[in-house]
Enzyme design. Structure first.
Site, PDB file in Angstrom:
ATOM      1  N   ASP A 171       0.848  -1.196   0.000  1.00  0.00           N
ATOM      2  CA  ASP A 171       0.000   0.000   0.000  1.00  0.00           C
ATOM      3  C   ASP A 171       0.884   1.246   0.000  1.00  0.00           C
ATOM      4  O   ASP A 171       1.283   1.726  -1.046  1.00  0.00           O
ATOM      5  CB  ASP A 171      -0.893   0.009   1.251  1.00  0.00           C
ATOM      6  CG  ASP A 171      -2.230  -0.648   1.006  1.00  0.00           C
ATOM      7  OD1 ASP A 171      -2.700  -0.652  -0.134  1.00  0.00           O
ATOM      8  OD2 ASP A 171      -2.809  -1.161   1.972  1.00  0.00           O
TER       9      ASP A 171
ATOM     10  N   PHE B   2     -11.365  -1.236  -0.111  1.00  0.00           N
ATOM     11  CA  PHE B   2     -10.985  -2.206   0.919  1.00  0.00           C
ATOM     12  C   PHE B   2     -11.198  -3.602   0.344  1.00  0.00           C
ATOM     13  O   PHE B   2     -12.323  -4.010   0.097  1.00  0.00           O
ATOM     14  CB  PHE B   2     -11.844  -1.996   2.166  1.00  0.00           C
ATOM     15  CG  PHE B   2     -11.251  -2.587   3.413  1.00  0.00           C
ATOM     16  CD1 PHE B   2     -10.869  -3.921   3.471  1.00  0.00           C
ATOM     17  CD2 PHE B   2     -11.067  -1.799   4.529  1.00  0.00           C
ATOM     18  CE1 PHE B   2     -10.308  -4.468   4.614  1.00  0.00           C
ATOM     19  CE2 PHE B   2     -10.505  -2.328   5.689  1.00  0.00           C
ATOM     20  CZ  PHE B   2     -10.134  -3.672   5.725  1.00  0.00           C
TER      21      PHE B   2
HETATM   22  C1  PRP Z   1      -0.347  -5.593   5.222  1.00  0.00           C
HETATM   23  C2  PRP Z   1       0.600  -6.277   4.265  1.00  0.00           C
HETATM   24  C3  PRP Z   1       1.877  -5.511   4.421  1.00  0.00           C
HETATM   25  C4  PRP Z   1       1.419  -4.147   4.804  1.00  0.00           C
HETATM   26  C5  PRP Z   1       1.524  -3.230   3.626  1.00  0.00           C
HETATM   27  O1  PRP Z   1      -0.224  -6.157   6.485  1.00  0.00           O
HETATM   28  O2  PRP Z   1       0.768  -7.630   4.570  1.00  0.00           O
HETATM   29  O3  PRP Z   1       2.725  -6.081   5.394  1.00  0.00           O
HETATM   30  O4  PRP Z   1       0.060  -4.225   5.231  1.00  0.00           O
HETATM   31  O5  PRP Z   1       1.137  -1.926   3.975  1.00  0.00           O
HETATM   32  P1  PRP Z   1       2.028  -0.664   3.642  1.00  0.00           P
HETATM   33  O6  PRP Z   1       2.471  -0.784   2.229  1.00  0.00           O
HETATM   34  O7  PRP Z   1       1.056   0.488   3.843  1.00  0.00           O
HETATM   35  O8  PRP Z   1       3.157  -0.598   4.613  1.00  0.00           O
HETATM   36  P2  PRP Z   1      -1.297  -5.948   7.646  1.00  0.00           P
HETATM   37  O9  PRP Z   1      -0.864  -4.851   8.551  1.00  0.00           O
HETATM   38  O10 PRP Z   1      -2.667  -5.790   7.056  1.00  0.00           O
HETATM   39  O11 PRP Z   1      -1.191  -7.278   8.504  1.00  0.00           O
HETATM   40  P3  PRP Z   1      -1.701  -8.786   8.166  1.00  0.00           P
HETATM   41  O12 PRP Z   1      -0.845  -9.263   7.034  1.00  0.00           O
HETATM   42  O13 PRP Z   1      -1.450  -9.574   9.406  1.00  0.00           O
HETATM   43  O14 PRP Z   1      -3.162  -8.700   7.789  1.00  0.00           O
END
Ligand code: PRP
Length: 188
Positions: free
Chosen positions: A110, A159
């Protein structure tokens, strides 16, 4: 609650990519990776929890020798990661990666902050090569530039759940990718 194949359960608005589309795309990426990493075993590093489903599907379709390892991260409160919060390793890799060919496997990129942090951290451990492979790329959210070597889908600024992505820990086990119904999103 029962999830029947691609019949959208309560809380979801629509299917974004069907299970067949997801599987086809993962097979294409697995073929690209298999063609590239022919010399030595490839190490896939999954970021818990979201990447588990993608990593497993990908690894099963890669035709060169593969090792896997996992790490988990959390973000220091009170700053959310999206506003520049600090990423912390809450579970480190089981083994070193020195001189290995490594692909960081994510479910989604993201803002890019997590990926940037993890790539810097992993690069410091002396891998032979280091790349990033993600199921989803939401470039509209990007705050820092990240070079993505393999990505299955770019998605809109919605989402999205399924294939490892959750809303309040639900929907990870869907084989397809779906858009969450905005009306189902609650503040708590
Ligand atoms: C998600 C994904 C990445 C991060 C990316 O993890 O797995 O690690 O968000 O976001 P960014 O580019 O904004 O840094 P999440 O926090 O949703 O945890 P999860 O995998 O346990 O659902």
């Amino acid at each position: 609650m029962t999830y029947r194949k691609e019949i959208v359960p309560p809380g979801l608005e629509r299917v974004l990519f069907t299970e067949a589309q997801v599987n086809r795309r993962i097979a294409e990426i697995a073929a690209e990776i298999s063609a590239k990493y022919t010399e030595r075993p490839l190490k896939l590093i999954g970021v818990l929890k979201g990447s588990v489903f993608f990593l497993t599907a990908l690894a099963r379709l890669i035709t060169v020798p593969v090792k896997i390892d996992f790490l988990a991260i959390s973000t220091f409160a009170p700053q959310p990661r999206a506003s520049g919060g600090v990423v912390r390793i809450s579970k480190d890799l089981d083994e070193g990666i020195e001189n290995e060919d490594v692909l960081l496997v994510e479910d989604i990129v993201d803002t890019g902050l997590t990926t940037r942090y993890l790539l810097q951290m992993l690069a410091g451990r002396g891998p032979n090569t280091l790349g990033i492979c993600t199921l989803l790329d939401r470039t509209s959210k990007r705050l820092v530039p990240v070079t993505i070597h393999y990505r299955c889908f770019e998605i809109p600024d919605r989402f999205v759940v399924g294939c490892g992505l959750d809303y309040k820990q639900l929907y990870r086990n869907l084989g397809y990718l779906a858009v969450l119904d905005p009306a189902a999103v609650t503040a708590d």
